[in-house]
Write a protein that holds these residues in place. Structure first.
Motif, PDB file in Angstrom:
ATOM      1  N   ALA A 123       0.835  -1.215   0.000  1.00  0.00           N
ATOM      2  CA  ALA A 123       0.000   0.000   0.000  1.00  0.00           C
ATOM      3  C   ALA A 123       0.861   1.253   0.000  1.00  0.00           C
ATOM      4  N   ASP A 124       2.042   1.198   0.648  1.00  0.00           N
ATOM      5  CA  ASP A 124       2.930   2.356   0.694  1.00  0.00           C
ATOM      6  C   ASP A 124       3.482   2.715  -0.684  1.00  0.00           C
ATOM      7  N   VAL A 125       3.791   1.711  -1.495  1.00  0.00           N
ATOM      8  CA  VAL A 125       4.495   1.971  -2.757  1.00  0.00           C
ATOM      9  C   VAL A 125       3.594   1.847  -3.983  1.00  0.00           C
ATOM     10  N   ALA A 126       2.341   1.404  -3.808  1.00  0.00           N
ATOM     11  CA  ALA A 126       1.452   1.232  -4.965  1.00  0.00           C
ATOM     12  C   ALA A 126       1.189   2.573  -5.648  1.00  0.00           C
ATOM     13  N   PRO A 127       1.350   2.653  -6.971  1.00  0.00           N
ATOM     14  CA  PRO A 127       1.054   3.902  -7.672  1.00  0.00           C
ATOM     15  C   PRO A 127      -0.434   4.152  -7.845  1.00  0.00           C
ATOM     16  N   ALA A 128      -1.272   3.119  -7.621  1.00  0.00           N
ATOM     17  CA  ALA A 128      -2.725   3.246  -7.732  1.00  0.00           C
ATOM     18  C   ALA A 128      -3.360   2.175  -6.867  1.00  0.00           C
ATOM     19  N   PRO A 129      -4.604   2.379  -6.408  1.00  0.00           N
ATOM     20  CA  PRO A 129      -5.267   1.352  -5.599  1.00  0.00           C
ATOM     21  C   PRO A 129      -5.326  -0.003  -6.283  1.00  0.00           C
ATOM     22  N   GLY A 130      -5.432  -0.002  -7.617  1.00  0.00           N
ATOM     23  CA  GLY A 130      -5.503  -1.241  -8.375  1.00  0.00           C
ATOM     24  C   GLY A 130      -4.204  -2.003  -8.455  1.00  0.00           C
ATOM     25  N   ASN A 131      -3.153  -1.495  -7.810  1.00  0.00           N
ATOM     26  CA  ASN A 131      -1.866  -2.198  -7.786  1.00  0.00           C
ATOM     27  C   ASN A 131      -1.525  -2.785  -6.423  1.00  0.00           C
ATOM     28  N   VAL A 132      -2.319  -2.501  -5.393  1.00  0.00           N
ATOM     29  CA  VAL A 132      -1.952  -2.916  -4.030  1.00  0.00           C
ATOM     30  C   VAL A 132      -1.867  -4.434  -3.925  1.00  0.00           C
ATOM     31  N   ALA A 133      -2.939  -5.144  -4.258  1.00  0.00           N
ATOM     32  CA  ALA A 133      -2.936  -6.603  -4.138  1.00  0.00           C
ATOM     33  C   ALA A 133      -1.987  -7.237  -5.141  1.00  0.00           C
ATOM     34  N   SER A 134      -1.819  -6.599  -6.302  1.00  0.00           N
ATOM     35  CA  SER A 134      -0.867  -7.127  -7.286  1.00  0.00           C
ATOM     36  C   SER A 134       0.555  -7.095  -6.740  1.00  0.00           C
ATOM     37  N   LEU A 135       0.933  -5.990  -6.094  1.00  0.00           N
ATOM     38  CA  LEU A 135       2.266  -5.914  -5.483  1.00  0.00           C
ATOM     39  C   LEU A 135       2.386  -6.914  -4.329  1.00  0.00           C
ATOM     40  N   ALA A 136       1.300  -7.098  -3.578  1.00  0.00           N
ATOM     41  CA  ALA A 136       1.318  -8.114  -2.531  1.00  0.00           C
ATOM     42  C   ALA A 136       1.542  -9.501  -3.129  1.00  0.00           C
ATOM     43  N   GLY A 137       0.909  -9.765  -4.266  1.00  0.00           N
ATOM     44  CA  GLY A 137       1.097 -11.040  -4.928  1.00  0.00           C
ATOM     45  C   GLY A 137       2.505 -11.217  -5.458  1.00  0.00           C
ATOM     46  N   ILE A 138       3.090 -10.138  -5.970  1.00  0.00           N
ATOM     47  CA  ILE A 138       4.452 -10.210  -6.512  1.00  0.00           C
ATOM     48  C   ILE A 138       5.453 -10.516  -5.410  1.00  0.00           C
ATOM     49  N   GLN A 139       5.394  -9.777  -4.295  1.00  0.00           N
ATOM     50  CA  GLN A 139       6.355 -10.060  -3.225  1.00  0.00           C
ATOM     51  C   GLN A 139       6.034 -11.390  -2.548  1.00  0.00           C
ATOM     52  N   GLY A 140       4.747 -11.731  -2.481  1.00  0.00           N
ATOM     53  CA  GLY A 140       4.372 -13.020  -1.924  1.00  0.00           C
ATOM     54  C   GLY A 140       4.844 -14.178  -2.775  1.00  0.00           C
ATOM     55  N   PHE A 141       4.891 -13.989  -4.092  1.00  0.00           N
ATOM     56  CA  PHE A 141       5.426 -15.008  -4.997  1.00  0.00           C
ATOM     57  C   PHE A 141       6.859 -15.346  -4.617  1.00  0.00           C
ATOM     58  N   ALA A 142       7.677 -14.314  -4.419  1.00  0.00           N
ATOM     59  CA  ALA A 142       9.074 -14.538  -4.039  1.00  0.00           C
ATOM     60  C   ALA A 142       9.165 -15.210  -2.674  1.00  0.00           C
ATOM     61  N   SER A 143       8.320 -14.759  -1.738  1.00  0.00           N
ATOM     62  CA  SER A 143       8.316 -15.347  -0.408  1.00  0.00           C
ATOM     63  C   SER A 143       8.074 -16.843  -0.468  1.00  0.00           C
ATOM     64  N   ASN A 144       7.187 -17.252  -1.323  1.00  0.00           N
ATOM     65  CA  ASN A 144       6.803 -18.653  -1.339  1.00  0.00           C
ATOM     66  C   ASN A 144       7.629 -19.496  -2.281  1.00  0.00           C
ATOM     67  N   ILE A 145       8.405 -18.876  -3.141  1.00  0.00           N
ATOM     68  CA  ILE A 145       9.494 -19.616  -3.771  1.00  0.00           C
ATOM     69  C   ILE A 145      10.466 -20.063  -2.676  1.00  0.00           C
TER      70      ILE A 145
END
Length: 450
Positions: A362-384
């Protein structure tokens, strides 16, 4: 109308009388608790499944890690879906799906069936964290995001802690198969509660105008915002995004030892019986819950005191990862009590660091429509990391005759690498598209303002 900005928070805003936002985040805490209870069930039951199903250490490592193959891959589309259709629907779909799969694990007859069900479980659980991160963005001003994120994410520690005493008791009464059925039924009951209680701020019948204004003025993201989201490919042009990816990988590599191999470590390396496992095995996870809340509260205090969001987020991230590296000493001390204390300190430090993680999207999202997408991106790395970590531990155990010295040494080193990533790869924490988000931002476009 200007583009969404997730970071600035007026420090002078008084807290409103309403508490609806905290009810929503405690619901997300409940979902996360059940999420981790289900995924940790295998780790607790594994010592009792191994003989019946004839599983090797490497095979067990594959099963523990297989969850993360599909979990990581489906986090990316799950984040996108949460941004498009919202957390209310996606969360209930996820909880119902993983609850059914968990019950089916109780009927598994061998390695291949378990492998298939663990893959399905990973896919079913993937919308949970992007949904909760979206709830944080919609319901909380930025100065309260770390506390809110700490609450929902600490459900992971609660689920892990409860898994040891509760599931061991269930196993003692009805066997390991019954433990999976019971966990699945709990999730289905939660679905009914979620549908009855959760609403977004725009449709919540009991949200006061005062509390709604407090959320919006503090940087909360409205579901109906017309600011267009940035394309995924452009999100990946930023150094901040890559810092979130690699840093979260390192933290999760260490944390998933506690979720997967920790019960086996206590039984195999320290000689804990079923009773000791249930009593003492839950201590690190239980202590980690207030440690994570402390990290969130510290960030709120720092921002209220005038510190920047970057400073507030990085203090727990860097210091927590450095302290968590004491896990290396748990492999060499002779006393089981000392080893347990070191592991508890390590997990507490990891969760103190994790208090920042789910506020960052939420801090770095350029738009509300990117918040969960960024969460998914960093979560992808976490779960690798969630796949790599238990597999590496299993291979090292097989190659060293069951010694945990090498696996814990590797975990300690990875923790220190993570601290370096958060210190030097991520620059100023601000919405992507501004000049402060790293050298890569120079070549990246800024979202259009309307």
């Amino acid at each position: 109308m200007t583009a969404f900005s997730g970071s600035p928070t007026p420090h002078h805003l008084a807290r409103p009388a309403g508490r609806a936002r905290w009810t929503m985040i405690w619901l997300a805490f409940g979902a996360t608790t059940i999420n981790y209870l289900d995924r940790a069930n295998l780790g607790v039951a594994l010592p009792y499944m191994t003989e019946e199903l004839n599983l090797s250490k490497t095979g067990a490592g594959v099963l523990l890690g297989a969850f993360f193959w599909t979990y990581a891959l489906t986090l990316l589309p799950s984040g996108w879906l949460v941004d498009r259709i919202g957390p209310r629907r996606m969360m209930v779909i996820a909880v119902a799906g993983w609850s059914v799969v968990t019950m089916l694990i109780g009927a598994a007859s061998g390695f291949l069936v378990l492998l298939l069900l663990r893959l399905l479980l990973g896919a079913a659980e993937s919308p949970s964290y992007p949904s909760s991160t979206k709830i944080v963005a919609r319901w909380f001003p930025s100065k309260e995001r770390a506390m809110a994120a700490s609450i929902f994410d600490s459900g992971g520690r609660a689920g892990t802690a409860l898994a040891l005493p509760v599931i061991t008791v269930v196993i003692a009464v009805v066997g390991w198969r019954g433990s999976f059925v019971a966990a699945g039924l709990l999730g289905l009951l939660f679905c009914a509660l979620w549908l009855r209680v959760y609403r977004d701020p725009e449709t919540h019948p009991r949200l006061s105008a005062e509390e709604h204004a407090y959320i919006k003025e503090g940087g909360g993201a409205d579901a109906g915002s017309d600011v267009p989201p940035m394309a995924w490919a452009k999100l990946l042009r930023y150094r901040t995004t890559w810092g979130m990816i690699f840093g979260f990988f390192c933290l999760s590599f260490v944390l998933y030892f506690f979720i997967t191999w920790f019960p086996s470590y206590l039984v195999d390396a320290r000689g804990f019986d079923l009773l000791k496992l249930g009593i003492f095995g839950m201590l690190p996870a239980l202590l980690a819950i207030p440690a994570q809340w402390l990290g969130g509260a510290l960030q709120t205090r720092l921002i209220n005191a005038g510190r920047s969001v970057s400073y507030a987020r990085k203090v727990p991230l860097i210091s927590g990862l450095v302290v968590s590296s004491v896990i290396v000493f748990a492999g060499v001390v002779e006393s089981p009590a000392a080893a347990l204390a070191l592991l508890a300190l390590s997990q507490c430090a990891l969760c103190f660091a994790a208090s920042s993680l789910w506020a960052l999207p939420a801090d770095v999202a350029p738009a509300p429509g990117n918040v969960a997408s960024l969460a998914g991106i960093q979560g992808f790395a976490s779960n690798i990391a969630g796949f790599v970590s238990p597999l590496v531990v299993g291979i090292l155990l097989d190659s060293t005759g069951g010694s945990y010295v090498a696996p814990l040494a590797v975990a300690g080193g990875v923790a220190l690498v993570g601290a370096l990533v958060y210190a030097f790869v991520i620059g100023k924490i601000a919405p992507l598209g501004g000049a402060a988000t790293g050298p890569a931002a120079d070549a990246a476009p800024t979202p259009q303002q309307t």
